[in-house]
Motif scaffolding. Sequence first.
Motif, PDB file in Angstrom:
ATOM      1  N   ARG A   3       1.044  -1.325   2.167  1.00  0.00           N
ATOM      2  CA  ARG A   3       2.336  -0.633   2.058  1.00  0.00           C
ATOM      3  C   ARG A   3       3.201  -1.269   0.981  1.00  0.00           C
ATOM      4  N   LEU A   4       3.249  -2.572   0.933  1.00  0.00           N
ATOM      5  CA  LEU A   4       4.046  -3.260  -0.079  1.00  0.00           C
ATOM      6  C   LEU A   4       3.477  -3.047  -1.480  1.00  0.00           C
ATOM      7  N   ALA A   5       2.154  -2.929  -1.560  1.00  0.00           N
ATOM      8  CA  ALA A   5       1.531  -2.728  -2.872  1.00  0.00           C
ATOM      9  C   ALA A   5       1.953  -1.411  -3.497  1.00  0.00           C
ATOM     10  N   TYR A   6       2.118  -0.377  -2.687  1.00  0.00           N
ATOM     11  CA  TYR A   6       2.561   0.908  -3.215  1.00  0.00           C
ATOM     12  C   TYR A   6       4.044   0.900  -3.582  1.00  0.00           C
ATOM     13  N   LEU A   7       4.786  -0.045  -3.026  1.00  0.00           N
ATOM     14  CA  LEU A   7       6.228  -0.098  -3.278  1.00  0.00           C
ATOM     15  C   LEU A   7       6.599  -1.022  -4.430  1.00  0.00           C
ATOM     16  N   THR A   8       5.675  -1.846  -4.875  1.00  0.00           N
ATOM     17  CA  THR A   8       5.973  -2.843  -5.895  1.00  0.00           C
ATOM     18  C   THR A   8       5.085  -2.644  -7.115  1.00  0.00           C
ATOM     19  N   ASP A   9       5.408  -3.386  -8.158  1.00  0.00           N
ATOM     20  CA  ASP A   9       4.631  -3.338  -9.390  1.00  0.00           C
ATOM     21  C   ASP A   9       3.559  -4.421  -9.317  1.00  0.00           C
ATOM     22  N   VAL A  10       2.458  -4.102  -8.640  1.00  0.00           N
ATOM     23  CA  VAL A  10       1.414  -5.090  -8.395  1.00  0.00           C
ATOM     24  C   VAL A  10       0.846  -5.704  -9.671  1.00  0.00           C
ATOM     25  N   PRO A  11       0.582  -4.908 -10.736  1.00  0.00           N
ATOM     26  CA  PRO A  11      -0.023  -5.525 -11.919  1.00  0.00           C
ATOM     27  C   PRO A  11       0.794  -6.650 -12.525  1.00  0.00           C
ATOM     28  N   TYR A  12       2.097  -6.728 -12.220  1.00  0.00           N
ATOM     29  CA  TYR A  12       2.896  -7.818 -12.774  1.00  0.00           C
ATOM     30  C   TYR A  12       2.380  -9.150 -12.255  1.00  0.00           C
ATOM     31  N   PRO A  13       2.213 -10.158 -13.140  1.00  0.00           N
ATOM     32  CA  PRO A  13       1.623 -11.444 -12.716  1.00  0.00           C
ATOM     33  C   PRO A  13       2.362 -12.074 -11.538  1.00  0.00           C
ATOM     34  N   GLY A  14       1.613 -12.517 -10.566  1.00  0.00           N
ATOM     35  CA  GLY A  14       2.178 -13.247  -9.442  1.00  0.00           C
ATOM     36  C   GLY A  14       2.613 -12.398  -8.279  1.00  0.00           C
ATOM     37  N   VAL A  15       2.640 -11.067  -8.435  1.00  0.00           N
ATOM     38  CA  VAL A  15       3.128 -10.211  -7.346  1.00  0.00           C
ATOM     39  C   VAL A  15       2.095 -10.103  -6.235  1.00  0.00           C
TER      40      VAL A  15
END
Length: 331
Positions: free
Chosen positions: A80-92
Amino acid sequence: MRVAQALSHRAFQPTLVGALFLFAMFVMPSVLDATWIFNFTQMAIYAIVAASVGMLYGRVGLVSLGQVAPYGIGAWVTIRLAYLTDVPYPGVFPLLLIAGGLVAAIFGLLIGLPALRVSGLYLALVTLLLAVGIEIALNRIKLPTGGPGFRGVAFAIGDREPMPRPFVADGDVAFFRYAVIVAFVMFMIAVAFLASKPGRAWASVSQSEPSALASGINITRYKLLAFGLAAFMAGVAGGLYGAHVQSNSSIAQFDRQAALFLIAVVLMGGISSLWGAVLAAFFATIMLPFLTQNVIGHNFWNDFALTIFGIGLMINLIQTTKAMEKKGLLE
């Protein structure tokens, strides 16, 4: 000093572990096709869950059949958090795994509360019922697939999106390496705990709770710590599972049958060593699928799986009864 103590612990042989780690990172991706890379990625993830079960049962003497519950919770939270955030950004993505693990750890502490009052078969039944409760909840809310709202479920197949992966592990081979690294870190965390004060306290509790209490060990604290750590590991594995299968994740990984299967393969792999978790994962994700596809056949799978469940539960009953007799709880 703690790092040196962890590395010298007998459950962690640095030379062999280092060789296997390098083999998995550099040799396996060059010789395996996409199907086997997928299977061995699942093995790395499953090994973390198996290690959490083995640590609870083999090191603390807590018979938990509910480890698929924090596994599923970690998967839901991370997806759920992965769809809400910019996962490809380093460290996310590591932060998402930690978040899923922490939420699962909180649930693990709730699971651990009954362990303060019950043990043995009663604890196994309580944890299994809790796992069934999580199964019902996940069947109700479903795993997120990129849709709107709190649940994040996209019901139309065309609206579903694959769960984002970190840019350093976007491809299947890269994600396999990523999963191996995370599994290595989780095992190192487990070894660090086992080689330090909590590990000694857990060993004492496993041998005899009255003796541990007489020695001044806070049984409540260390039992809850064990459940929290095991749930954290399973929650992190759940997050990896979501990124591994992306939008094809299945609730079947977290149901009651999966719970019984997990304890069965862990018992067969060995509960007294972290190596047993690796063997259990190999048996569950590599050997059985290979036998099913090439030797046994799909029609035999259900009967064979049920046989494994029966053997595992029989061993469970025998070992638990012996442990209770040793502690003087049975005549």
